[in-house]
Design an enzyme around this catalytic site. Structure first.
Site, short mmCIF file in Angstrom:
data_model
loop_
_atom_site.label_atom_id
_atom_site.label_comp_id
_atom_site.label_asym_id
_atom_site.label_seq_id
_atom_site.Cartn_x
_atom_site.Cartn_y
_atom_site.Cartn_z
N HIS A 157 -33.49 -6.69 2.75
CA HIS A 157 -33.04 -6.57 3.97
C HIS A 157 -32.78 -7.92 3.70
CE1 HIS A 157 -34.59 -3.43 6.93
NE2 HIS A 157 -36.01 -3.14 5.97
N ILE A 181 -45.80 0.14 0.51
CA ILE A 181 -47.17 0.26 1.52
C ILE A 181 -47.75 1.42 1.90
CG2 ILE A 181 -47.90 -0.65 3.53
CD1 ILE A 181 -45.78 -3.31 3.68
N ILE A 238 -41.66 -0.08 11.40
CA ILE A 238 -41.02 -0.73 12.64
C ILE A 238 -40.29 -0.02 13.37
CG2 ILE A 238 -39.13 -2.84 13.82
CD1 ILE A 238 -40.92 -4.43 11.37
N HIS A 278 -41.91 -13.72 -0.59
CA HIS A 278 -42.87 -14.32 -0.43
C HIS A 278 -43.90 -12.60 -0.96
CE1 HIS A 278 -42.05 -11.01 2.24
NE2 HIS A 278 -43.05 -10.68 2.57
N GLU A 279 -44.11 -12.87 -2.35
CA GLU A 279 -45.62 -12.27 -3.16
C GLU A 279 -44.87 -12.71 -4.28
OE1 GLU A 279 -43.72 -7.90 -2.45
OE2 GLU A 279 -44.08 -7.29 -0.63
N LEU A 326 -47.59 0.28 11.42
CA LEU A 326 -46.97 -1.24 11.09
C LEU A 326 -45.65 -0.73 10.98
CD1 LEU A 326 -47.94 -3.78 8.71
CD2 LEU A 326 -46.93 -1.82 6.51
N TYR A 379 -49.42 -6.23 12.21
CA TYR A 379 -48.65 -7.38 11.66
C TYR A 379 -49.10 -8.41 10.92
CZ TYR A 379 -45.14 -10.98 11.50
OH TYR A 379 -44.43 -12.21 10.77
N THR A 397 -38.90 -6.14 3.05
CA THR A 397 -37.97 -7.70 3.43
C THR A 397 -36.26 -8.47 2.86
OG1 THR A 397 -39.93 -8.04 5.05
CG2 THR A 397 -38.57 -9.92 4.78
N CYS A 450 -40.24 -7.57 -1.94
CA CYS A 450 -40.92 -6.98 -0.67
C CYS A 450 -39.20 -5.83 -0.41
CB CYS A 450 -41.12 -8.15 0.24
SG CYS A 450 -41.87 -7.14 1.56
N CYS A 458 -54.87 -19.25 17.12
CA CYS A 458 -55.28 -19.89 16.14
C CYS A 458 -56.89 -20.37 15.82
CB CYS A 458 -54.80 -20.47 15.87
SG CYS A 458 -53.56 -20.22 14.56
#
Length: 341
Positions: free
Chosen positions: A43, A175, A264, A63-64, A262, A287, A40, A38, A99
């Site tokens: 980064h 994306i 930033i 995280h993917e 989306l 987000y 991220t 990703c 939540c």
């Protein structure tokens, strides 16, 4: 087990050995098959200002993913050993107002997999069973491994009714390209995507956008005239975080237009707010993914014929992870898949 970790407060990612994560009562233990890199993760690799403020060191990142359930906590229902799953990378608290009100994606206490807790760039991952999503048999491992970013695209694109609308997507990263493909698939009239990276604009063309525009070489107003657009874009999907791109979007939106953001932008970005006010524009921040409506829509979009395969441009063994990060950092790639098999 093998894992890719941020071991030092400097540029880079390192292969290391870490213990297999412990399975809790409400968790699944997942054997990872494939992961995707990703932005991220880039980064974090680059160790930029955001990463320095956010990422504890050491940290297993990523995280993917897609994997197979190999362990089930004693309180878990609805899963069995061998289930193929991906999962929501935002771990939510379950007790805040959002939540409890069914707006889980807006949890103010969100913890990120591979950001605040150990991630999926490892042989095994533990996540709450609540966060796991079963992958239908007719969806490949490659596609399942990019469900997380695809979900960002789907959440952004489907924020508004797109049928018959003219849509501007600013930013042709993976994306942005997937969001443009979703918009076209669900019935938008014209889908125009802008960027200055010709490699990624060509990827967008392969994904079926109406026009992919290099704004360093072409004037967007000329493209609109070419398409017979006389009143501006109905929907804007801002995926770049680039102030000039957002200002152009504001200039070219129709009155009453709707924008989902989306990307930033820098905190000091300035815009002409009179354009927002006098055009009556609606701007929505995006987000993550809606839990779990976005996930069901992702699977359904692929099952209904949306072809994302052109967005996956590079595949490497996990032992060649450095080549994968080099491809992502070059800007000359779509999604990069790492195989753990």
């Amino acid at each position: 087990m093998k894992a890719l970790s941020k071991l030092k407060a400097e540029e880079g990612i390192w292969m290391t050995d870490v213990p297999v994560p412990e399975l809790g009562h409400n968790d699944l233990l997942i054997k990872i098959r494939k992961t995707a890199i990703c932005g991220t993760d880039v980064h974090i690799y680059n160790w930029d200002e955001w990463s320095q403020k956010t990422i504890p060191v050491p940290m297993v990142v990523g995280h993917e993913y897609v994997g197979e359930v190999v362990g089930i906590g004693q309180e878990v229902k609805g899963f069995k050993i061998g289930d193929r799953v991906s999962g929501e990378g935002h771990i939510t608290c379950g007790h805040c107002r959002n939540c409890r009100g069914g707006r889980t994606h807006l949890c103010r206490n969100t913890i990120g997999v591979g950001v605040n807790r150990p991630g999926c760039f490892a042989e095994y991952l533990v996540i709450p069973a609540f966060n796991a999503f079963k992958i239908p048999d007719n969806i490949s491992d490659d596609l399942a491994s990019i469900f997380d970013p695809f979900g960002n695209a789907v959440h952004t694109a489907l924020s508004f009714d797109l049928v018959g609308e003219d849509v501007l997507v600013s930013g042709a990263g993976p994306i942005g390209i997937m969001a443009a493909a979703v918009a076209k698939h669900v019935g938008a009239r014209n889908v125009v995507i802008t960027d200055v990276n010709e490699y990624r604009l060509e990827l967008a063309r392969k994904m079926g956008v109406t026009r992919a525009v290099n704004v360093a070489k072409e004037n967007l107003n000329d493209v609109m005239a070419e398409l017979g657009m006389t009143e501006g874009f109905d929907v804007g999907l801002e995926m770049s975080g680039a102030p000039p791109a957002f200002r152009t979007m504001l200039d070219t939106m129709n009155h009453g237009g709707r924008i989902a953001m989306l990307g930033i932008p820098p905190s000091d970005m300035s815009i002409d707010w009179t354009k927002v006010i006098f055009k009556g524009l609606f701007i929505k921040g995006i987000y993550g993914r809606e839990m779990f409506e976005t996930w069901y829509k992702m699977a359904a979009l692929i099952q209904s014929g949306l072809d994302l395969s052109p967005i996956i441009t590079h595949r490497f063994s996990i032992d060649d992870f450095q080549k994968g990060f080099d491809a992502m950092r070059s800007g000359q790639s779509g999604k990069v898949i790492l195989s753990w098999d």
